[in-house]
Design an enzyme around this catalytic site. Structure first.
Site, PDB file in Angstrom:
ATOM      1  N   ARG A  72       0.868  -1.175   0.000  1.00  0.00           N
ATOM      2  CA  ARG A  72       0.000   0.000   0.000  1.00  0.00           C
ATOM      3  C   ARG A  72       0.905   1.225   0.000  1.00  0.00           C
ATOM      4  NH1 ARG A  72       2.478   2.032   3.586  1.00  0.00           N
ATOM      5  NH2 ARG A  72       0.865   3.612   3.715  1.00  0.00           N
ATOM      6  N   GLY A  73       0.262   2.391  -0.150  1.00  0.00           N
ATOM      7  CA  GLY A  73       1.037   3.621  -0.317  1.00  0.00           C
ATOM      8  C   GLY A  73       1.134   3.901  -1.818  1.00  0.00           C
ATOM      9  N   ASP A 262      -2.020  10.793  -2.151  1.00  0.00           N
ATOM     10  CA  ASP A 262      -2.420   9.745  -3.101  1.00  0.00           C
ATOM     11  C   ASP A 262      -2.747  10.315  -4.472  1.00  0.00           C
ATOM     12  OD1 ASP A 262      -2.955   8.448  -0.350  1.00  0.00           O
ATOM     13  OD2 ASP A 262      -2.873   6.827  -1.833  1.00  0.00           O
TER      14      ASP A 262
HETATM   15  O1  MRU Z   1      -4.508   3.185   2.167  1.00  0.00           O
HETATM   16  P1  MRU Z   1      -3.026   3.375   2.077  1.00  0.00           P
HETATM   17  O2  MRU Z   1      -2.258   2.813   3.222  1.00  0.00           O
HETATM   18  O3  MRU Z   1      -2.493   2.929   0.729  1.00  0.00           O
HETATM   19  O4  MRU Z   1      -2.850   4.954   2.128  1.00  0.00           O
HETATM   20  C1  MRU Z   1      -1.568   5.500   2.047  1.00  0.00           C
HETATM   21  C2  MRU Z   1      -1.549   6.969   2.170  1.00  0.00           C
HETATM   22  O5  MRU Z   1      -2.558   7.622   2.319  1.00  0.00           O
HETATM   23  C3  MRU Z   1      -0.214   7.633   2.026  1.00  0.00           C
HETATM   24  O6  MRU Z   1      -0.125   8.786   2.812  1.00  0.00           O
HETATM   25  C4  MRU Z   1      -0.016   8.025   0.559  1.00  0.00           C
HETATM   26  O7  MRU Z   1      -0.257   6.943  -0.285  1.00  0.00           O
HETATM   27  C5  MRU Z   1       1.337   8.546   0.307  1.00  0.00           C
HETATM   28  S1  MRU Z   1       2.559   7.293   0.339  1.00  0.00           S
HETATM   29  C6  MRU Z   1       4.047   8.005  -0.012  1.00  0.00           C
END
Ligand code: MRU
Length: 379
Positions: A72-73, A262
């Protein structure tokens, strides 16, 4: 055989078998492409208790892993998708037409996994440019060219995060307490991090930095992941519940908030993990700078404002069950679970990208960052 049966416990133990050094040079990695084009993935759902890697041998498994948030991220999702395409190229032995049909199928499957992080479609668009150009080559050169394109996305992300870190670290004073939300670190990227890349760069420059990490309900990326990777790097970190942020901004000197993103709309509205918007409101109320750190692959100039960003709604059980098991909400009551929110541009102090820093009015500055590539400071 289940994924976990095929897993290895740490990357170090994995290396003894067939695993390469992480591209970032760190001692752990969210995702890597193995020499045989299988995908090595750290199952982030198990952190911090277990650092377990699994080997994915089918492109559809990469799609499932993204959907289930084993990876994720935003940038890491994009890299994982690119590696899913590389794996598909390795698994497909047919003629040009069969190759194109399979690549199209896998691209659609991967694109549908998570809607908000634009890095996913950004990476798939890049990969399409490669696979559509190599369909008529033989199997070996097809798979080599597609794998190289995927690794290039990963390498470029690490480079971008280091540039973001260097640029953002200038705004982190020695002795600073920095508040962050979710995990925008090595685990969420190619291996250095965006928001945590800024903190890492400040730490590497010899500054004393202390981090308050929002635990980040409901999936606890802050408590589980941010705390894990910062403590592993020897960076001082304490976890707070999301609802404590206002209290600490009032009671303690918080130098700044730094978060990842995102998707950033053309006007500077920022979609990020649910709770980010509230944090930006509190930061404004307390005069605390609110910084966003993100590569230009997260900037979506085709989406004019945050109103056009699709917000992923996830399963309500992520909210109603604690530890995926124990129900904490009455049986008859439903829960809501938007995974992201949108922070309006007017609450953002600056956006750090690998090609410069954007400040209000964001429209022109962001377009210049995306179009630039020369590392100039853009205001
Ligand atoms: O749902 P996730 O864990 O994928 O969400 C991740 C985030 O909101 C992060 O802050 C974002 O993707 C930036 S990662 C460098």
């Amino acid at each position: 055989m289940s994924h976990s049966d095929r897993g290895v416990d740490t990357l170090t133990s994995g290396r003894a078998h067939q695993h390469p050094e992480p591209i970032s040079g760190a001692s752990y990695s969210a995702v890597e492409l193995l020499p045989n084009s299988n995908v090595l993935m750290l199952d982030q759902r198990r952190l911090p208790m277990q650092e377990k890697y699994e080997v994915l041998t089918r492109p559809d498994d990469v799609g499932a892993a993204i959907r289930e948030m084993r990876v994720r991220g935003a940038p890491a999702i994009g890299i994982a998708a690119a590696y899913g395409i590389a794996l598909a190229a390795a698994c497909t032995r047919g003629d040009g037409a069969a190759f194109l049909a399979e690549m199209e199928r896998v691209t659609s499957l991967l694109a549908a996994t998570r809607p908000t992080a634009v890095n996913l479609s950004w990476a798939l668009t890049r990969m399409r440019a490669t696979w559509s150009a190599v369909a008529d080559r033989d199997h070996t050169s097809r798979l080599m060219l597609v794998a190289t394109a995927a690794r290039d996305i990963h390498i470029a992300d690490v480079r971008a995060c280091k540039a973001i870190g260097a640029l953002g670290a200038v705004h982190v004073p020695d002795g600073a307490t920095v508040l962050t939300h979710c995990n925008a670190g090595a685990l969420a990227t190619g291996g250095y991090g965006t928001a945590l890349g800024v903190i890492r760069a400040a730490h590497e420059a010899g500054k004393r930095v202390r981090v308050l990490a929002d635990e980040t309900r409901p999936l606890l990326q802050g408590a589980r992941l941010t705390a894990w990777e910062l403590s592993r790097d020897g960076i001082a970190v304490e976890v707070i519940t999301d609802s404590m942020a206002a209290h600490f901004m009032k009671k303690e000197k918080i130098a700044c908030v730094i978060v990842g993103a995102d998707r950033i709309a053309a006007n500077g509205d920022v979609a990020n993990k649910i709770g980010t918007y509230g944090l930006a409101c509190i930061a404004r109320a307390h005069g605390v700078p609110f910084f966003v750190a993100a590569p230009t692959s997260t900037v979506d100039l085709a989406t004019p404002t945050g109103d056009g960003i699709v917000i992923e709604e996830r399963n309500e059980e992520e909210v109603t069950l604690s530890d995926s098991r124990t129900r904490t909400v009455p049986d008859t009551v439903h829960a809501r679970n938007p995974a992201f929110d949108v922070t309006p541009a007017e609450l953002v102090t600056a956006i750090f990208t690998e090609h410069g820093e954007a400040r209000a009015p964001f429209g022109q500055a962001l377009a210049a960052c995306v179009g630039s590539g020369h590392g100039a400071k853009v205001r």
